[in-house]
Scaffold this motif. Sequence first.
Motif, PDB file in Angstrom:
ATOM      1  N   ASP A   1       3.494  -4.199  12.038  1.00  0.00           N
ATOM      2  CA  ASP A   1       2.560  -5.264  11.659  1.00  0.00           C
ATOM      3  C   ASP A   1       2.040  -5.132  10.241  1.00  0.00           C
ATOM      4  OD1 ASP A   1       2.430  -6.509  14.311  1.00  0.00           O
ATOM      5  OD2 ASP A   1       1.353  -4.695  14.911  1.00  0.00           O
ATOM      6  N   LEU A   2       1.979  -3.903   9.738  1.00  0.00           N
ATOM      7  CA  LEU A   2       1.259  -3.688   8.483  1.00  0.00           C
ATOM      8  C   LEU A   2       1.796  -2.462   7.764  1.00  0.00           C
ATOM      9  CD1 LEU A   2      -1.236  -5.309   7.411  1.00  0.00           C
ATOM     10  CD2 LEU A   2      -2.655  -3.418   8.257  1.00  0.00           C
ATOM     11  N   LEU A   3       1.908  -2.567   6.433  1.00  0.00           N
ATOM     12  CA  LEU A   3       2.210  -1.429   5.575  1.00  0.00           C
ATOM     13  C   LEU A   3       0.922  -1.010   4.874  1.00  0.00           C
ATOM     14  CD1 LEU A   3       5.485  -2.652   3.819  1.00  0.00           C
ATOM     15  CD2 LEU A   3       5.332  -0.949   5.640  1.00  0.00           C
ATOM     16  N   VAL A   4       0.591   0.272   4.968  1.00  0.00           N
ATOM     17  CA  VAL A   4      -0.622   0.785   4.340  1.00  0.00           C
ATOM     18  C   VAL A   4      -0.245   1.939   3.418  1.00  0.00           C
ATOM     19  CG1 VAL A   4      -2.848   1.924   4.705  1.00  0.00           C
ATOM     20  CG2 VAL A   4      -2.105   0.095   6.256  1.00  0.00           C
ATOM     21  N   PRO A   5      -0.348   1.766   2.105  1.00  0.00           N
ATOM     22  CA  PRO A   5      -0.046   2.886   1.198  1.00  0.00           C
ATOM     23  C   PRO A   5      -1.126   3.953   1.265  1.00  0.00           C
ATOM     24  CG  PRO A   5      -0.827   0.972  -0.038  1.00  0.00           C
ATOM     25  CD  PRO A   5      -0.678   0.526   1.388  1.00  0.00           C
ATOM     26  N   VAL A   6      -0.720   5.204   1.162  1.00  0.00           N
ATOM     27  CA  VAL A   6      -1.690   6.299   1.101  1.00  0.00           C
ATOM     28  C   VAL A   6      -2.508   6.120  -0.177  1.00  0.00           C
ATOM     29  CG1 VAL A   6      -1.959   8.792   0.821  1.00  0.00           C
ATOM     30  CG2 VAL A   6      -0.292   7.879   2.457  1.00  0.00           C
ATOM     31  N   PRO A   7      -3.828   6.043  -0.053  1.00  0.00           N
ATOM     32  CA  PRO A   7      -4.644   5.707  -1.238  1.00  0.00           C
ATOM     33  C   PRO A   7      -4.922   6.916  -2.124  1.00  0.00           C
ATOM     34  CG  PRO A   7      -6.046   5.978   0.675  1.00  0.00           C
ATOM     35  CD  PRO A   7      -4.633   6.156   1.178  1.00  0.00           C
ATOM     36  N   LEU A   8      -5.202   6.633  -3.382  1.00  0.00           N
ATOM     37  CA  LEU A   8      -5.714   7.628  -4.313  1.00  0.00           C
ATOM     38  C   LEU A   8      -7.235   7.547  -4.319  1.00  0.00           C
ATOM     39  CD1 LEU A   8      -3.378   6.991  -7.396  1.00  0.00           C
ATOM     40  CD2 LEU A   8      -3.150   8.821  -5.702  1.00  0.00           C
TER      41      LEU A   8
END
Length: 269
Positions: A145-152
């Motif tokens: 459903d969703l792509l979530v990049p690992v945040p900085l």
Amino acid sequence: MDAGASPPRTTASRLRRAFGAVGGAWLQTTRLVLDIALPTLCVACREPVDGEGVCAECWAKLSFIAPPYCPRLGIPFVYDPGPELLSMEAIAHPPAYQRARAAVRYDDVARTLVHALKYQDRTDLAPAMGRWMARAGKELLDGADLLVPVPLHWRRGWSRRYNQSGALAKVISRRSGVRMASETLRRVRATEQQIGLSRPQRASNVQGAFRIADERKSDVEGRRIILVDDVLTSGATVDGCARALLRAGAAQVDVLVFARVVDHHRAPI
């Protein structure tokens, strides 16, 4: 996840990035001039290359990960043990996320690609790297459903000016049709570099570092989410991210990275 110390940015990459904001015919002319005056060099061997920043010889040195591999962690096996047999690591240290997949092993060429994307403004590498990731993660992307990049953390993001995981996720989103949500997960605490830390130290380093923005919790609840990052080593960072997403109500969290560290002696049990 950080893979090492920051190399210097090149003059060519700075100029290409600066002119990248210019539009229309002027952009095309500018790019043509830059391609003539500052030809793209292979990021690994520094030979001139036409295209995506990796010459044919160095591309051949990339170790793409293909079955057989651990169905949970995506660690390649030296032989096919049969379906659904897990690696020793998956049994000894089961992660919060469901599955992990990587495009390539984290070897010398892959490390150079990651460092160039992360530290040298080589965002032109993201399309090729993202395309390889989309191929490696096809089974994860089907039904996601969703792509979530690992945040900085905001301070590191300010110094780098962009998030390499976000650049990769954007490419994967375009190829797969899975929506990207770059503001859903936030790194609320600055963490130390993971290099040189033991597994327990890595886990402690990222504990409590990630949080779902209150206004974004509805994006997460009941969704199948794929975390996107550049490199997977111990998995502590993506595990911390997965725990935050699961606490917020995600139905399942998988992980898709460009490269992962692989012990040459991995075997199923």
